[in-house]
Design a protein around this motif. Structure first.
Motif, PDB file in Angstrom:
ATOM      1  N   VAL A  88       0.830  -1.205   0.000  1.00 35.05           N
ATOM      2  CA  VAL A  88       0.000   0.000   0.000  1.00 35.05           C
ATOM      3  C   VAL A  88       0.866   1.257   0.000  1.00 35.05           C
ATOM      4  O   VAL A  88       1.796   1.392   0.803  1.00 35.05           O
ATOM      5  CB  VAL A  88      -0.936   0.021   1.229  1.00 35.05           C
ATOM      6  CG1 VAL A  88      -1.575   1.393   1.413  1.00 35.05           C
ATOM      7  CG2 VAL A  88      -2.007  -1.053   1.084  1.00 35.05           C
ATOM      8  N   SER A  89       0.560   2.173  -0.915  1.00 38.59           N
ATOM      9  CA  SER A  89       1.215   3.484  -0.982  1.00 38.59           C
ATOM     10  C   SER A  89       0.144   4.560  -1.051  1.00 38.59           C
ATOM     11  O   SER A  89      -0.860   4.400  -1.757  1.00 38.59           O
ATOM     12  CB  SER A  89       2.120   3.585  -2.207  1.00 38.59           C
ATOM     13  OG  SER A  89       3.170   2.639  -2.158  1.00 38.59           O
ATOM     14  N   LEU A  90       0.339   5.648  -0.310  1.00 42.79           N
ATOM     15  CA  LEU A  90      -0.587   6.774  -0.339  1.00 42.79           C
ATOM     16  C   LEU A  90       0.110   7.992   0.238  1.00 42.79           C
ATOM     17  O   LEU A  90       1.145   7.878   0.889  1.00 42.79           O
ATOM     18  CB  LEU A  90      -1.879   6.447   0.427  1.00 42.79           C
ATOM     19  CG  LEU A  90      -1.746   5.938   1.874  1.00 42.79           C
ATOM     20  CD1 LEU A  90      -1.664   7.097   2.862  1.00 42.79           C
ATOM     21  CD2 LEU A  90      -2.925   5.042   2.223  1.00 42.79           C
ATOM     22  N   SER A  91      -0.468   9.160  -0.008  1.00 45.13           N
ATOM     23  CA  SER A  91       0.126  10.390   0.525  1.00 45.13           C
ATOM     24  C   SER A  91      -0.936  11.462   0.683  1.00 45.13           C
ATOM     25  O   SER A  91      -2.000  11.407   0.046  1.00 45.13           O
ATOM     26  CB  SER A  91       1.243  10.902  -0.396  1.00 45.13           C
ATOM     27  OG  SER A  91       0.719  11.291  -1.659  1.00 45.13           O
ATOM     28  N   ARG A 106      -8.760  -5.790  -0.701  1.00 38.31           N
ATOM     29  CA  ARG A 106      -7.917  -6.951  -0.425  1.00 38.31           C
ATOM     30  C   ARG A 106      -6.463  -6.545  -0.204  1.00 38.31           C
ATOM     31  O   ARG A 106      -5.541  -7.202  -0.684  1.00 38.31           O
ATOM     32  CB  ARG A 106      -8.032  -7.964  -1.561  1.00 38.31           C
ATOM     33  CG  ARG A 106      -9.470  -8.374  -1.804  1.00 38.31           C
ATOM     34  CD  ARG A 106      -9.606  -9.454  -2.824  1.00 38.31           C
ATOM     35  NE  ARG A 106     -11.003  -9.694  -3.110  1.00 38.31           N
ATOM     36  CZ  ARG A 106     -11.491 -10.829  -3.610  1.00 38.31           C
ATOM     37  NH1 ARG A 106     -10.675 -11.826  -3.859  1.00 38.31           N
ATOM     38  NH2 ARG A 106     -12.774 -10.951  -3.855  1.00 38.31           N
ATOM     39  N   GLY A 107      -6.280  -5.461   0.533  1.00 35.60           N
ATOM     40  CA  GLY A 107      -4.942  -5.052   0.926  1.00 35.60           C
ATOM     41  C   GLY A 107      -4.156  -4.289  -0.111  1.00 35.60           C
ATOM     42  O   GLY A 107      -2.972  -4.018   0.090  1.00 35.60           O
ATOM     43  N   ARG A 108      -4.803  -3.922  -1.209  1.00 38.03           N
ATOM     44  CA  ARG A 108      -4.112  -3.190  -2.266  1.00 38.03           C
ATOM     45  C   ARG A 108      -4.864  -1.910  -2.616  1.00 38.03           C
ATOM     46  O   ARG A 108      -6.097  -1.851  -2.501  1.00 38.03           O
ATOM     47  CB  ARG A 108      -3.986  -4.048  -3.527  1.00 38.03           C
ATOM     48  CG  ARG A 108      -3.124  -5.289  -3.353  1.00 38.03           C
ATOM     49  CD  ARG A 108      -3.023  -6.057  -4.664  1.00 38.03           C
ATOM     50  NE  ARG A 108      -2.195  -7.246  -4.530  1.00 38.03           N
ATOM     51  CZ  ARG A 108      -1.911  -8.078  -5.527  1.00 38.03           C
ATOM     52  NH1 ARG A 108      -2.420  -7.841  -6.745  1.00 38.03           N
ATOM     53  NH2 ARG A 108      -1.139  -9.127  -5.332  1.00 38.03           N
ATOM     54  N   VAL A 109      -4.112  -0.900  -3.065  1.00 34.88           N
ATOM     55  CA  VAL A 109      -4.739   0.314  -3.575  1.00 34.88           C
ATOM     56  C   VAL A 109      -5.187   0.029  -5.000  1.00 34.88           C
ATOM     57  O   VAL A 109      -4.371  -0.284  -5.877  1.00 34.88           O
ATOM     58  CB  VAL A 109      -3.750   1.502  -3.567  1.00 34.88           C
ATOM     59  CG1 VAL A 109      -4.384   2.719  -4.235  1.00 34.88           C
ATOM     60  CG2 VAL A 109      -3.330   1.839  -2.139  1.00 34.88           C
ATOM     61  N   ILE A 110      -6.496   0.129  -5.239  1.00 36.09           N
ATOM     62  CA  ILE A 110      -7.001  -0.141  -6.585  1.00 36.09           C
ATOM     63  C   ILE A 110      -7.367   1.135  -7.331  1.00 36.09           C
ATOM     64  O   ILE A 110      -7.567   1.104  -8.545  1.00 36.09           O
ATOM     65  CB  ILE A 110      -8.214  -1.090  -6.548  1.00 36.09           C
ATOM     66  CG1 ILE A 110      -9.362  -0.477  -5.728  1.00 36.09           C
ATOM     67  CG2 ILE A 110      -7.817  -2.450  -6.009  1.00 36.09           C
ATOM     68  CD1 ILE A 110     -10.653  -1.255  -5.860  1.00 36.09           C
ATOM     69  N   ALA A 111      -7.442   2.257  -6.608  1.00 34.72           N
ATOM     70  CA  ALA A 111      -7.720   3.536  -7.271  1.00 34.72           C
ATOM     71  C   ALA A 111      -7.411   4.662  -6.311  1.00 34.72           C
ATOM     72  O   ALA A 111      -7.535   4.514  -5.091  1.00 34.72           O
ATOM     73  CB  ALA A 111      -9.179   3.621  -7.722  1.00 34.72           C
TER      74      ALA A 111
END
Length: 322
Positions: A28-31, A215-220
């Motif tokens: 997972v990546s986000l900011s 499911r533990g992933r960034v999809i959008a």
């Protein structure tokens, strides 16, 4: 004039967390920039709670990096805790004490002397419109008032980053709107907010950017407007008698047309009014007169279901804040 780039208060790269054989987070990546609201959405089991737990230093990631307000979550958890605050969906205040007493207590526990804690309580009362409630027992407050008081307690330490975990769950529409006003005020004050919510309308109205987990992933990820574009830009919505739904779907001849409920048909319309005119013409040729037909932008509900697929529909966030 060149825009000044804001500092990144939440920076996450490649977080992985496993619990036994279960992978809760898978890269997972986000900011989020300072003074913005980041909405974190996902069905139950998508990884939202695990993400919040790692960022708030409650658990450690197996791999990946996360920085909060300039501090590394893994290397400097104490520094992170000095910059953040977290409030869940249930008020954590002493019901037998007044709002003022609760806020002063939180202030004293975080190192303020009595005078400073009293002053901070007054400041928060003004910010969150709690002035008339300061000397009322917390147990006598309504649901919306309790949530505002709970958020006030989370702000006693002047956090740079605030985690709001489903802050309006169970509130009536008026109380929910009051909490929305609080979130907007915090953004204006320069507080960075990470918001998880079960109400997609809430994320649509409050979030500057949205990250959707599955499911533990960034999809959008993107702004609400950018995410809505993924569904096709516009939708033709047709209202017909429930028993005519199948006949209308057949006459439209649009493979992507679907009926989320009997008597309501949605058709993606990337060409906007041109698609609306074409569909109306097909209905006319078939001798079908709908009860209503119109063109509208997709909702965040439709974006969520479009991106997460049918497996998530039973666990999808609530479609409205009503």
């Amino acid at each position: 004039m060149t825009d000044v780039k804001k500092p990144i208060d939440i920076g996450v790269r490649g977080l992985v967390k496993k619990f036994g054989d279960v992978t809760a987070l898978d890269g997972v990546s986000l900011s989020a920039e300072r003074g913005t609201v980041l909405g974190l959405l996902g069905h139950n089991g998508s990884g939202k709670t695990t993400t919040i737990s790692i960022l708030s230093t409650l658990i450690r990631a197996d791999s990946g990096t996360a920085r909060l307000a300039g501090c590394d979550v893994a290397k400097d958890p104490a520094g992170v805790r000095e910059k953040i605050s977290l409030t869940g969906q249930y008020a954590a205040l002493d019901e037998l004490q007044t709002v003022r007493e609760n806020l002063i207590l939180f202030g004293r526990l975080t190192g303020l002397d009595k005078a400073a804690a009293w002053k901070r309580a007054e400041e928060l009362a003004e910010l969150l419109d709690l002035g008339e409630l300061l000397d009322r027992r917390t147990g006598k407050l309504s649901g919306g008032q309790r949530r505002r008081a709970d958020i006030a307690a989370a702000l006693v330490t002047r956090p740079q980053v605030l985690f709001l975990d489903e802050p309006t769950t169970g509130l009536d529409p008026r109380s929910r709107a009051a909490v929305w006003d609080v979130v907007r005020s915090l953004r204006e004050e320069g507080v960075t907010v990470l918001l998880t919510t079960q109400y997609l309308e809430e994320a649509d109205r409050l979030a500057d950017r949205i990250v959707i987990l599955s499911r533990g992933r960034v999809i959008a990820e993107g702004t609400p407007a950018e995410l809505k574009e993924k569904v096709g830009g516009s939708i033709v919505e047709i209202a017909v008698d429930a028993d005519a739904t199948e006949e209308v779907l057949a006459s439209i001849e649009a493979p992507a047309a679907h009926s989320p409920e009997a008597g309501v048909i949605h058709v993606p319309a990337p060409k906007g009014t041109a698609d609306l005119a074409a569909i109306a013409s097909r209905l006319g040729d078939a001798g079908i007169v709908p009860r209503n037909i119109g063109l509208r932008r997709p909702t965040l509900d439709e974006v969520f279901l479009h991106l997460t697929g049918t497996d998530a529909q039973e666990e999808a966030p609530c479609s409205s804040a009503s």
